[in-house]
Structure formats: structure tokens, C-alpha cells
Design an enzyme around this catalytic site. Structure first.
Site, PDB file in Angstrom:
ATOM      1  N   ASN A   9      31.479 -14.744  20.335  1.00 36.97           N
ATOM      2  CA  ASN A   9      30.473 -15.302  19.434  1.00 36.97           C
ATOM      3  C   ASN A   9      29.791 -14.134  18.717  1.00 36.97           C
ATOM      4  O   ASN A   9      28.980 -13.428  19.318  1.00 36.97           O
ATOM      5  CB  ASN A   9      29.456 -16.117  20.247  1.00 36.97           C
ATOM      6  CG  ASN A   9      28.301 -16.606  19.391  1.00 36.97           C
ATOM      7  OD1 ASN A   9      28.344 -16.532  18.161  1.00 36.97           O
ATOM      8  ND2 ASN A   9      27.261 -17.116  20.044  1.00 36.97           N
ATOM      9  N   LYS A  11      27.673 -14.188  16.409  1.00 35.34           N
ATOM     10  CA  LYS A  11      26.306 -14.519  15.948  1.00 35.34           C
ATOM     11  C   LYS A  11      26.148 -14.075  14.487  1.00 35.34           C
ATOM     12  O   LYS A  11      27.120 -14.089  13.741  1.00 35.34           O
ATOM     13  CB  LYS A  11      25.264 -13.913  16.897  1.00 35.34           C
ATOM     14  CG  LYS A  11      25.540 -14.298  18.365  1.00 35.34           C
ATOM     15  CD  LYS A  11      24.430 -13.985  19.305  1.00 35.34           C
ATOM     16  CE  LYS A  11      24.824 -14.450  20.715  1.00 35.34           C
ATOM     17  NZ  LYS A  11      23.793 -14.240  21.701  1.00 35.34           N
ATOM     18  N   HIS A  97      23.836 -23.922  21.237  1.00 38.90           N
ATOM     19  CA  HIS A  97      23.496 -22.583  21.747  1.00 38.90           C
ATOM     20  C   HIS A  97      21.980 -22.487  21.922  1.00 38.90           C
ATOM     21  O   HIS A  97      21.234 -23.057  21.128  1.00 38.90           O
ATOM     22  CB  HIS A  97      24.004 -21.522  20.770  1.00 38.90           C
ATOM     23  CG  HIS A  97      23.999 -20.152  21.368  1.00 38.90           C
ATOM     24  ND1 HIS A  97      22.853 -19.415  21.500  1.00 38.90           N
ATOM     25  CD2 HIS A  97      25.005 -19.400  21.901  1.00 38.90           C
ATOM     26  CE1 HIS A  97      23.144 -18.263  22.090  1.00 38.90           C
ATOM     27  NE2 HIS A  97      24.439 -18.222  22.345  1.00 38.90           N
ATOM     28  N   GLU A  99      20.003 -20.232  21.219  1.00 33.31           N
ATOM     29  CA  GLU A  99      19.320 -19.692  20.024  1.00 33.31           C
ATOM     30  C   GLU A  99      19.085 -20.798  18.996  1.00 33.31           C
ATOM     31  O   GLU A  99      18.089 -20.785  18.276  1.00 33.31           O
ATOM     32  CB  GLU A  99      20.151 -18.535  19.429  1.00 33.31           C
ATOM     33  CG  GLU A  99      20.061 -17.296  20.320  1.00 33.31           C
ATOM     34  CD  GLU A  99      21.289 -16.411  20.309  1.00 33.31           C
ATOM     35  OE1 GLU A  99      22.138 -16.559  19.410  1.00 33.31           O
ATOM     36  OE2 GLU A  99      21.413 -15.568  21.214  1.00 33.31           O
ATOM     37  N   GLU A 169      25.270 -20.753  29.891  1.00 31.38           N
ATOM     38  CA  GLU A 169      24.653 -19.511  29.430  1.00 31.38           C
ATOM     39  C   GLU A 169      23.187 -19.495  29.843  1.00 31.38           C
ATOM     40  O   GLU A 169      22.331 -20.027  29.120  1.00 31.38           O
ATOM     41  CB  GLU A 169      24.730 -19.409  27.904  1.00 31.38           C
ATOM     42  CG  GLU A 169      26.130 -19.326  27.353  1.00 31.38           C
ATOM     43  CD  GLU A 169      26.149 -18.599  26.008  1.00 31.38           C
ATOM     44  OE1 GLU A 169      26.867 -17.617  25.891  1.00 31.38           O
ATOM     45  OE2 GLU A 169      25.403 -19.012  25.090  1.00 31.38           O
ATOM     46  N   GLY A 175      21.850 -11.460  25.873  1.00 35.61           N
ATOM     47  CA  GLY A 175      21.400 -10.299  25.114  1.00 35.61           C
ATOM     48  C   GLY A 175      20.417  -9.417  25.870  1.00 35.61           C
ATOM     49  O   GLY A 175      19.793  -8.539  25.284  1.00 35.61           O
ATOM     50  N   SER A 215      25.402 -11.595  28.692  1.00 32.44           N
ATOM     51  CA  SER A 215      25.616 -10.178  29.036  1.00 32.44           C
ATOM     52  C   SER A 215      26.927  -9.946  29.791  1.00 32.44           C
ATOM     53  O   SER A 215      27.005  -9.076  30.669  1.00 32.44           O
ATOM     54  CB  SER A 215      24.430  -9.619  29.820  1.00 32.44           C
ATOM     55  OG  SER A 215      23.263  -9.665  29.020  1.00 32.44           O
TER      56      SER A 215
HETATM   57  P1  13P Z   1      25.456 -11.692  24.996  1.00 34.48           P
HETATM   58  O1  13P Z   1      26.867 -11.533  25.520  1.00 34.48           O
HETATM   59  O2  13P Z   1      25.129 -10.740  23.893  1.00 34.48           O
HETATM   60  O3  13P Z   1      24.468 -11.693  26.108  1.00 34.48           O
HETATM   61  O4  13P Z   1      25.395 -13.140  24.327  1.00 34.48           O
HETATM   62  C1  13P Z   1      25.885 -14.229  25.016  1.00 34.48           C
HETATM   63  C2  13P Z   1      25.915 -15.386  24.104  1.00 34.48           C
HETATM   64  O5  13P Z   1      24.871 -15.890  23.711  1.00 34.48           O
HETATM   65  C3  13P Z   1      27.206 -15.883  23.658  1.00 34.48           C
HETATM   66  O6  13P Z   1      27.096 -17.103  23.014  1.00 34.48           O
END
Ligand code: 13P
Length: 259
Positions: A9, A11, A97, A99, A169, A175, A215
Site C-alpha cells: 500500500n 498510500k 483503512h 487512515e 491492522e 507507521g 510496521s
Molecule cells: P506501515 O507498514 O507503514 O506501518 O503501514 C501499514 C499500513 O497501513 C498498510 O496499509
């Protein structure tokens, strides 16, 4: 043993040129392996065609979107429909997600509608769930995840649910560099599988992919993917570096051959 699924992903990152280089580097590296792992790249919308062009070339390599509209086509300025994604050759789409829940106010009801639009178009929804740090500290993680899954997915009939990917997640791991331990991931994944089993039966529960995100990197992927109920990973930051992403895919291969 079913093959693993590794999804990148990206982003809201990368210029067009960087996206082109990253896609080519990942594809070139993966061509050297005879992969059983399914690999999906989810770039920002404007770069999807870069990935679908490459995806045409080989098996086990797919394009995914990071979001779609809950509406079908029409007067919805700025939105991208599931039907548009299909017309580009996209096969997967992340929805729900954390976010999007946090910054764009997406609720379980909206996510359920997005799942419906995707399923109507035979796209594979990658439906995210996961608790915040505060919820985990209050031992609410199982209640939260159960509610997210039942409200976004459990309206689907049995024959559709097997074509859905569930991504666990934990919000506190996204992150942050703080990964769920393999034991924490396995505990939640087996709980999620038991929910699917209760609703749809054992075979469907086995066939449903439940992947981990938060992560996940080249160092911790081997151990995470070795867990019985972890069917792969949803990778954020580490999917922006071709070498590291390819190492994560290699970990998925290894974990299948060792099991
Ligand atoms: P990270 O791997 O940067 O922690 O992000 C995970 C994520 O949100 C994947 O959709």
C-alpha cells in the site's frame, strides 16, 4: 497449504517517475523467482495503469486501488467507482483503512457499501480492521474488531466472502515502527477466523485470507508469516523500497515452504 498474499500500500507517496521505477524494479526482481505468493501493488489512483500494464505480463502480480466510491457512476465529483477500476484492469481494492476512518470519517456502514460496489464488479475487497492503542489498553480489541468485521462484511452471502481479504491492522502499529508481536497477531487472526467460521463454516473460514499490516518489514515478516493464521501482509512504508518489499515477498515464500 495455501499460498501467501503480500500487498503493498503506497498510500499518498511517489511521483509518476518514482512509481514507474518502483514498479519496474519490483517486477524485475520477482521475475527471477518462481513465485507461489500472490503480490498486489496498490499505488495512488493516477499510477494504477503503470501497474496494470506490468500485471498483464505475469501471473501472481496484480494491481490494487487504495479506495473506491460507495456510489456507482454518476454525479459524484472527485470519486472513482469500482466499475472504473475494473475497466483499468484493477483486481483488488483496499477499503476501510484506518487512515480513511480517521481522516475522512468513514464508518462501517460506508465501508459495507464500498464492499458491495466491489463485489458487484467482481473486484476483491481488502477490508481493514484493527483497534487503537487506547482500545487495546482497555482490552476492547476483540469487541472492536468483531464489530468492524460483522458490520462491514457479514451481510455478504457465503459464496462472496471467500473472495474477500481481511487485513488486521492494529492502528497503534501503523507507521509507528511498533509491530504486533507474532503472538498478538496470531491471537487476533485466529479470533477473526473463528468469527468467519461461526458465520460461514470451517471450509470458508480456511479459504478466507487474513493478512497482517502495521510496521511489517523485511526483519519481522518471516516470523509473522510463520503464524498459522497469518496468510500474508499489507505493507505500507516498506513497500516503497523495492529491495525490502521483495525480501518480504521472499519471507512469504519461505514461510509456505517451511510449513
Ligand atoms: P506501515 O507498514 O507503514 O506501518 O503501514 C501499514 C499500513 O497501513 C498498510 O496499509
Amino acid at each position: 497449504m495455501k499460498s501467501k498474499l503480500v500487498i503493498g500500500n503506497w498510500k499518498m507517496n511517489q511521483s509518476f517517475e518514482q512509481a514507474e521505477d518502483l514498479t519496474t524494479a519490483i517486477e524485475d526482481a520477482l521475475e527471477d523467482f518462481n513465485l507461489s505468493t500472490e503480490v498486489v501493488l496498490c499505488p495512488p489512483f493516477p499510477y494504477l495503469e503503470l501497474v496494470t500494464d506490468h500485471a498483464d505480463d505475469g501471473a501472481h502480480f496484480y494491481a490494487g486501488a487504495q479506495n473506491c466510491s460507495q456510489f456507482t457512476n454518476g454525479a459524484f465529483t472527485g470519486e472513482i467507482s469500482a466499475e472504473m477500476l475494473v475497466s483499468l484492469g484493477v483486481e483488488f481494492c483496499i477499503v476501510g483503512h484506518s487512515e480513511r476512518r480517521k481522516y475522512f470519517g468513514e464508518t462501517n456502514a460506508v465501508i459495507a457499501e464500498k464492499v458491495n460496489r466491489l463485489v458487484e464488479q467482481q473486484l476483491i475487497p481488502v477490508v481493514c480492521c484493527g483497534e487503537t492503542l487506547e482500545q487495546r489498553q482497555n482490552n476492547q480489541q476483540f469487541t472492536v474488531v468483531e464489530e468492524q468485521i460483522s458490520e462491514t462484511l457479514f451481510h455478504l452471502p457465503k459464496e462472496k466472502i471467500e473472495h474477500v481479504v481481511i487485513a488486521y491492522e492494529p492502528v497503534w502499529a501503523i507507521g509507528t515502527g511498533e509491530t504486533a508481536t507474532p503472538a498478538q497477531a496470531e491471537e487476533m487472526h485466529s479470533f477473526i477466523r473463528s468469527l468467519v467460521e461461526k458465520k460461514y463454516g470451517t471450509e470458508t473460514a480456511y479459504n478466507t485470507y487474513i493478512i497482517y499490516g502495521g510496521s511489517c518489514n523485511a526483519k519481522n515478516a518471516v516470523e509473522l508469516f510463520a503464524q498459522e493464521n497469518v496468510d500474508g501482509g499489507l505493507i505500507g512504508g516498506a513497500s516503497l523500497r523495492a529491495d525490502e518489499f521483495v525480501q518480504i515477498v521472499e519471507s512469504a515464500e519461505t514461510s509456505v515452504s517451511e510449513n
